[in-house]
Write a protein that holds these residues in place. Sequence first.
Motif, PDB file in Angstrom:
ATOM      1  N   ARG A 104       0.821  -1.106   0.074  1.00 15.48           N
ATOM      2  CA  ARG A 104       0.161   0.015  -0.029  1.00 15.48           C
ATOM      3  C   ARG A 104       1.052   1.144  -0.170  1.00 15.48           C
ATOM      4  O   ARG A 104       2.266   1.485   0.853  1.00 15.48           O
ATOM      5  CB  ARG A 104      -1.074  -0.516   1.036  1.00 15.48           C
ATOM      6  N   HIS A 108      -3.380   4.051  -3.033  1.00 16.98           N
ATOM      7  CA  HIS A 108      -3.205   2.966  -3.540  1.00 16.98           C
ATOM      8  C   HIS A 108      -2.502   1.492  -3.102  1.00 16.98           C
ATOM      9  O   HIS A 108      -1.942   1.251  -1.820  1.00 16.98           O
ATOM     10  CB  HIS A 108      -2.049   3.660  -4.570  1.00 16.98           C
ATOM     11  N   TYR A 110      -2.164  -3.078  -3.654  1.00 16.51           N
ATOM     12  CA  TYR A 110      -1.789  -3.654  -4.441  1.00 16.51           C
ATOM     13  C   TYR A 110      -1.856  -5.105  -3.763  1.00 16.51           C
ATOM     14  O   TYR A 110      -0.890  -5.253  -2.782  1.00 16.51           O
ATOM     15  CB  TYR A 110      -0.647  -3.608  -5.263  1.00 16.51           C
ATOM     16  N   LYS A 143      -3.986  -4.033  -8.885  1.00 13.76           N
ATOM     17  CA  LYS A 143      -4.597  -2.971  -7.801  1.00 13.76           C
ATOM     18  C   LYS A 143      -6.036  -3.184  -7.292  1.00 13.76           C
ATOM     19  O   LYS A 143      -7.436  -3.362  -8.207  1.00 13.76           O
ATOM     20  CB  LYS A 143      -4.609  -1.722  -8.554  1.00 13.76           C
ATOM     21  N   GLU A 235       5.111   2.958  -6.165  1.00 16.01           N
ATOM     22  CA  GLU A 235       4.540   2.126  -6.962  1.00 16.01           C
ATOM     23  C   GLU A 235       4.626   1.002  -7.463  1.00 16.01           C
ATOM     24  O   GLU A 235       5.614   1.199  -8.284  1.00 16.01           O
ATOM     25  CB  GLU A 235       3.600   2.943  -7.511  1.00 16.01           C
TER      26      GLU A 235
END
Length: 251
Positions: A104, A108, A110, A143, A235
Motif C-alpha cells: 500500500r 493505493h 496492491y 490494484k 508503486e
Amino acid sequence: MSAFPLGRTRRAALMSMLCAGLVAVGGVLTGCSEDPDAGTNGVGKLPPKQIQSKTLKAAEAADSVRLSGKVVVSGRTYELDMRLKDDGGSGSVTTKGSTFWLLRVGTHLYLKADAAFWAHDENADDGESAGAAADKLDGKYVKVPQGDPAYKQLSGFTDKDVLLDGLLTLHGTLGKGDRGTADGTRTIEVTGDKGAGGTLAVSLEGTPYPLLLERAGNAGTLELSEWGKDFKLEEPTEKQMVDYGKQLPTS
C-alpha cells in the motif's frame, strides 16, 4: 596497600570477588546485590499502567516498524511479515497454506499472489477459464479498487495504527511479569490478568518500544522490530501489474 588509587574496573572486580566470598559463607553485605534497572531506561521501576502508557506512546510516535509472527482471528490463523509506516506498508500474509503479498502506497493498495492462489476464481473475465486467469495474474500486482469489499480487510494488514491499536491491547488487570530478553535486548513484561489477558515485553534499553506480544487466549505471538528504520514504498511499474477492473477475482 598501594599508594595509587584503584581503577574503576579493578575496584569493581575486587568488590565482585568480596561479594561472592561473603555469599559463599552465608554473609551479607549491603550494596552487593545488583540493581536490575542499572543501565536501563528506567521503565522497569514504573507501575504496569505507566509502562503500558509509555510503550503505546513510543509505538505511536515511531515512523516505522516490522511486525512478524502469527495471529488467530475468528479461528483462522494468519502468519504475517509486514513492514509498516504512516503512509503505507508492504509484506506477506499466509493463511490456510496460501501466501499473498500486499503493498500500500498512500490509498493505493496492491495484491500479488501466485497462480495457485487465483486458480479457483469462478468469475474470470472475458470468458477465460480460471486457469487462464490465474496464469495471467501469477506473480503480478493487482490494484485493489477502493470500492471492492476486500479493500478494507486487506488494507488493515498494511495500516500501522490499525494493527498496533488492535494488537497491543492487554485485557484484564495489568501487572508486571518477568524480566528477560528479546533479540538480545533486555525487557520487562506487562501482563493482563497474569498473562491470561496477554503479555507484552517492553524494551528496557533506549526507547521503551514493545518488542514481543503474546496475545490473550493463545491467539498468536508477534515480534515487533526495526522500530524507526525507514524503507521505501514504491508503486509497481506497469510491467509488474495487471489491471483487473473494478473488482478483484473472487479468490
